[in-house]
Scaffold this active site. Structure first.
Site, short mmCIF file in Angstrom:
data_model
loop_
_atom_site.label_atom_id
_atom_site.label_comp_id
_atom_site.label_asym_id
_atom_site.label_seq_id
_atom_site.Cartn_x
_atom_site.Cartn_y
_atom_site.Cartn_z
N GLY A 212 33.63 46.69 36.23
CA GLY A 212 33.99 46.00 34.98
C GLY A 212 33.29 46.51 33.62
O GLY A 212 32.68 47.33 33.81
N ASN A 213 33.63 45.60 32.63
CA ASN A 213 32.64 45.95 31.45
C ASN A 213 32.33 44.92 30.52
O ASN A 213 32.65 43.68 31.07
CB ASN A 213 33.62 46.71 30.56
N ARG A 214 31.50 44.82 29.67
CA ARG A 214 30.88 43.69 28.94
C ARG A 214 31.99 42.92 27.92
O ARG A 214 31.51 42.08 27.12
CB ARG A 214 29.48 44.10 28.20
#
Ligand code: C5P
Length: 403
Positions: A212-214
């Protein structure tokens, strides 16, 4: 002079125990300088008296559709005069009748005749509120442009605690004043349907892990809130996020996890919207295979093969082709040459506008520094709250819609 001075508010009081609090709504509106006229439904009169409201507002409280003392059509007259109609408490029954276009008493006939904004303050038992029928009616009313203030969670008349308590009268009055203070020129997206994507996507590795990412989703939600306040109908398709919109009640939310799910949700809606803003940080790659069981940590090295995700925005651009609708807006996070990369992205993905920001700004925080790039121009905006960036993006979207 207050911006609501002399504005006409029609307060429709429904039949719920919270009806006694509507007197406070009337008082707050009067204090702010508005003029208030009241309709009490038959059920409301079981809880409060017309004399209370007549005394407060200095105007006779209306109760009858068939009023022989009135020579015109009372419901038409009341609706035409009102700059805003406030329905408080909005009971399940009153909203059901309004949602279905019934006009069998003065309150519903007037609502059917409304020409301006309508604010509902629902109040009922938690089970009545969460019932599918009530929720469908609320959605129908919102889709037609109504605003919901509350309900909130708290003690209910039954003695239980739950969702369904009417919002505090002062808060309802504040919301009413906010609507009244808006100039009609601020409502420049009425009738425009906007789809916004927000947040990250999570690409499953196994049942408990993901890539995923932030991304927090805050930029997308800021655009959604700003669009709602400008009168648009808004749907947000979002990955896993915890951030909340200010106007949750007025936004349709569709939660997804992966890029493939997001593409499906967006494509299912693309033909029924006027604008699509792709603010989501869609994962570019996903694991080639998803382990059906949790991967054990035995080996020293673990190699996960990734395959490319479809580019949703590029897919929308290709689908739209030479047509002008819907307006397509993309986002870009870069580490340099913002305008150059944004322009080539604009061409490559076939969109109308790219909102570009430097990688070190933008993620997670409440502020953003962006450059808005269209085919004709590039505007570098100073660092500012995401909400103000959202307004700037919508200003340009509106210009594109008018072209
Ligand atoms: O190519 P890049 O990832 O920089 O493009 C970012 C823009 O493209 C964003 O608007 C994002 O929502 C969209 N995008 C997409 N599908 C992907 C990757 C990005 O729609 N797989």
């Amino acid at each position: 002079m207050s911006s609501v001075e002399g504005k006409e508010v029609l307060l429709i009081v429904g039949g719920g125990i919270a009806a006694y609090k509507s007197a406070i709504i009337a008082r707050e509106l009067l204090r702010a300088g508005a003029k208030v006229e009241t309709i009490l439904t038959d059920a409301a009169q079981k809880f409060v008296g017309a004399v209370t409201f007549a005394g407060l507002t200095g105007r006779a409280a209306r109760t009858e559709l068939w009023d022989a003392s009135f020579s015109g059509e009372l419901h038409v007259e009341l609706a035409s005069r009102a700059d805003l109609i406030v329905v408080a408490p909005a009971t399940a029954d009153l909203m059901a009748r309004a949602a279905n276009g019934l006009a069998n008493d003065l309150a519903t006939a007037t609502l059917l005749c409304a020409k301006g904004p309508v604010l509902f303050a629902p109040a009922m038992h938690a089970r009545m509120w969460s019932h599918g029928a009530t929720q469908a009616n609320v959605r129908a009313l919102i889709e037609r442009g109504a605003t919901m203030a509350g309900p909130v969670e708290g003690p209910l008349a039954s003695g239980e605690v739950g969702m369904g308590r009417m919002h505090e009268p002062e808060a309802i009055a504040r919301e009413a004043i906010e609507i009244l203070s808006k100039n009609s020129s601020d409502l420049d997206l009425v009738g425009v349907r906007i789809l916004v994507t927000a947040g990250p996507t999570h690409e499953a590795i196994d049942p408990v892990r993901f890539v995923g990412n932030r991304s927090s989703g805050k930029m997308g939600l800021a655009i959604a809130d700003a669009a709602v306040e400008r009168g648009a109908t808004v749907c947000v398709v979002h990955g896993p996020i915890s951030a909340k919109a200010k106007h949750e009640q007025r936004i349709e939310r569709v939660g997804v996890r992966s890029a493939l799910e997001m593409r499906e949700a967006v494509e299912a809606r693309r033909e029924s919207v006027d604008v699509i803003v792709m603010a989501a940080a869609v994962a570019d790659y996903r694991p080639a295979t998803v382990a059906s069981e949790k991967i054990k940590k035995g080996q020293q090295e673990l190699v996960i093969q990734l395959v490319k995700n479809p580019d949703i925005l590029a897919g929308l651009g290709a689908w739209r082709g030479d047509k002008r609708a819907p307006v397509l807006v993309g986002f870009a996070v870069e580490t340099g040459d913002l305008v150059g990369y944004a322009r080539s992205k604009l061409e490559r993905k076939g969109c109308d506008m790219v909102v570009a920001n430097l990688a070190e700004h933008g993620f997670e925080g409440d502020e953003n520094t962006v450059t808005i790039v269209t085919k004709q121009r590039a505007d570098a905006l100073e660092r500012q709250p995401k909400r103000r960036v959202a307004e700037a993006i919508l200003d340009r979207v509106r210009a594109l819609l008018r072209e």
